[in-house]
Write a protein that holds these residues in place. Structure first.
Motif, PDB file in Angstrom:
ATOM      1  N   SER A 101       1.783   2.028  -9.457  1.00 40.60           N
ATOM      2  CA  SER A 101       0.969   2.212  -8.263  1.00 40.60           C
ATOM      3  C   SER A 101      -0.151   1.179  -8.218  1.00 40.60           C
ATOM      4  N   SER A 102      -0.827   1.002  -9.329  1.00 43.32           N
ATOM      5  CA  SER A 102      -1.920   0.030  -9.394  1.00 43.32           C
ATOM      6  C   SER A 102      -1.435  -1.389  -9.140  1.00 43.32           C
ATOM      7  N   GLU A 103      -0.278  -1.723  -9.667  1.00 45.40           N
ATOM      8  CA  GLU A 103       0.278  -3.062  -9.448  1.00 45.40           C
ATOM      9  C   GLU A 103       0.559  -3.294  -7.966  1.00 45.40           C
ATOM     10  N   GLU A 104       1.139  -2.308  -7.306  1.00 45.00           N
ATOM     11  CA  GLU A 104       1.433  -2.436  -5.877  1.00 45.00           C
ATOM     12  C   GLU A 104       0.145  -2.528  -5.056  1.00 45.00           C
ATOM     13  N   ILE A 105      -0.814  -1.693  -5.388  1.00 44.31           N
ATOM     14  CA  ILE A 105      -2.089  -1.719  -4.671  1.00 44.31           C
ATOM     15  C   ILE A 105      -2.791  -3.057  -4.894  1.00 44.31           C
ATOM     16  N   GLY A 125       0.822  -1.207   0.000  1.00 46.02           N
ATOM     17  CA  GLY A 125       0.000   0.000   0.000  1.00 46.02           C
ATOM     18  C   GLY A 125       0.854   1.254   0.000  1.00 46.02           C
ATOM     19  N   GLY A 126       1.886   1.263   0.829  1.00 46.99           N
ATOM     20  CA  GLY A 126       2.791   2.417   0.872  1.00 46.99           C
ATOM     21  C   GLY A 126       3.524   2.637  -0.443  1.00 46.99           C
ATOM     22  N   ASN A 127       3.962   1.539  -1.052  1.00 48.47           N
ATOM     23  CA  ASN A 127       4.614   1.650  -2.366  1.00 48.47           C
ATOM     24  C   ASN A 127       3.649   2.225  -3.399  1.00 48.47           C
ATOM     25  N   GLY A 128       2.405   1.766  -3.350  1.00 47.80           N
ATOM     26  CA  GLY A 128       1.401   2.262  -4.297  1.00 47.80           C
ATOM     27  C   GLY A 128       1.136   3.742  -4.116  1.00 47.80           C
ATOM     28  N   ARG A 129       1.037   4.180  -2.877  1.00 50.46           N
ATOM     29  CA  ARG A 129       0.822   5.602  -2.603  1.00 50.46           C
ATOM     30  C   ARG A 129       2.012   6.431  -3.072  1.00 50.46           C
ATOM     31  N   SER A 130       3.221   5.957  -2.794  1.00 46.59           N
ATOM     32  CA  SER A 130       4.425   6.686  -3.203  1.00 46.59           C
ATOM     33  C   SER A 130       4.502   6.827  -4.717  1.00 46.59           C
ATOM     34  N   CYS A 131       4.188   5.771  -5.428  1.00 45.81           N
ATOM     35  CA  CYS A 131       4.210   5.835  -6.899  1.00 45.81           C
ATOM     36  C   CYS A 131       3.180   6.837  -7.418  1.00 45.81           C
ATOM     37  N   ALA A 132       2.009   6.862  -6.800  1.00 43.84           N
ATOM     38  CA  ALA A 132       0.971   7.798  -7.219  1.00 43.84           C
ATOM     39  C   ALA A 132       1.407   9.244  -6.987  1.00 43.84           C
ATOM     40  N   MET A 133       2.046   9.495  -5.853  1.00 46.05           N
ATOM     41  CA  MET A 133       2.526  10.846  -5.577  1.00 46.05           C
ATOM     42  C   MET A 133       3.633  11.249  -6.550  1.00 46.05           C
ATOM     43  N   ARG A 134       4.509  10.311  -6.875  1.00 46.12           N
ATOM     44  CA  ARG A 134       5.562  10.589  -7.863  1.00 46.12           C
ATOM     45  C   ARG A 134       4.947  10.839  -9.233  1.00 46.12           C
ATOM     46  N   ALA A 135       3.857  10.151  -9.549  1.00 49.10           N
ATOM     47  CA  ALA A 135       3.172  10.362 -10.827  1.00 49.10           C
ATOM     48  C   ALA A 135       2.654  11.792 -10.932  1.00 49.10           C
ATOM     49  N   ILE A 136       2.098  12.293  -9.854  1.00 46.48           N
ATOM     50  CA  ILE A 136       1.619  13.680  -9.847  1.00 46.48           C
ATOM     51  C   ILE A 136       2.779  14.639 -10.068  1.00 46.48           C
ATOM     52  N   ALA A 137       3.888  14.401  -9.394  1.00 46.88           N
ATOM     53  CA  ALA A 137       5.069  15.261  -9.557  1.00 46.88           C
ATOM     54  C   ALA A 137       5.559  15.254 -11.001  1.00 46.88           C
ATOM     55  N   GLU A 138       5.545  14.092 -11.634  1.00 43.14           N
ATOM     56  CA  GLU A 138       5.985  14.006 -13.033  1.00 43.14           C
ATOM     57  C   GLU A 138       5.014  14.744 -13.954  1.00 43.14           C
ATOM     58  N   ALA A 139       3.727  14.631 -13.693  1.00 46.83           N
ATOM     59  CA  ALA A 139       2.741  15.336 -14.513  1.00 46.83           C
ATOM     60  C   ALA A 139       2.910  16.847 -14.383  1.00 46.83           C
TER      61      ALA A 139
END
Length: 103
Positions: A43-47, A14-28
């Motif tokens: 993120s989806s894979e981790e979740i 769950g933490g990995n998924g959240r971190s990836c999602a936050m990094r995705a926002i930063a990249e966008a």
């Protein structure tokens, strides 16, 4: 697998998924939409990994093999739900960012 190890799996994925999602926002925000999309997928894979663990626990309980409810278990469930929310919001934020750039 011991109960605490199972619970930690939910927290870690769950933490990995959240971190990836936050990094995705930063990249966008930097206009790096291809990288953002990859991070949302990661993120989806981790979740999904965390969700599979949760589903196994639910199925075990349905069979009569209950799981002890502990503060750590509650924390794990909270972590997973938070990750799912952040991932869903990241998808919307990325979409809005794309539209803003193309105005």
């Amino acid at each position: 697998m011991e109960n605490q190890e199972i619970i930690m799996g939910i927290i870690i994925h769950g933490g990995n998924g959240r971190s990836c999602a936050m990094r995705a926002i930063a990249e966008a925000k930097k206009g790096q939409f291809e990288e953002a999309e990859k991070l949302v997928e990661e993120s989806s894979e981790e979740i999904n990994k965390a969700h599979r663990i949760q589903t196994d626990l639910i199925q075990a309980e349905a069979r009569g093999d209950g799981t002890e409810i502990s503060l750590l278990m509650v924390h794990a469930q909270d972590h997973l739900m938070n990750a799912m929310t952040v991932r869903d919001l990241s998808i919307e934020i990325i979409d809005l960012t794309k539209k803003t750039i193309h105005l």
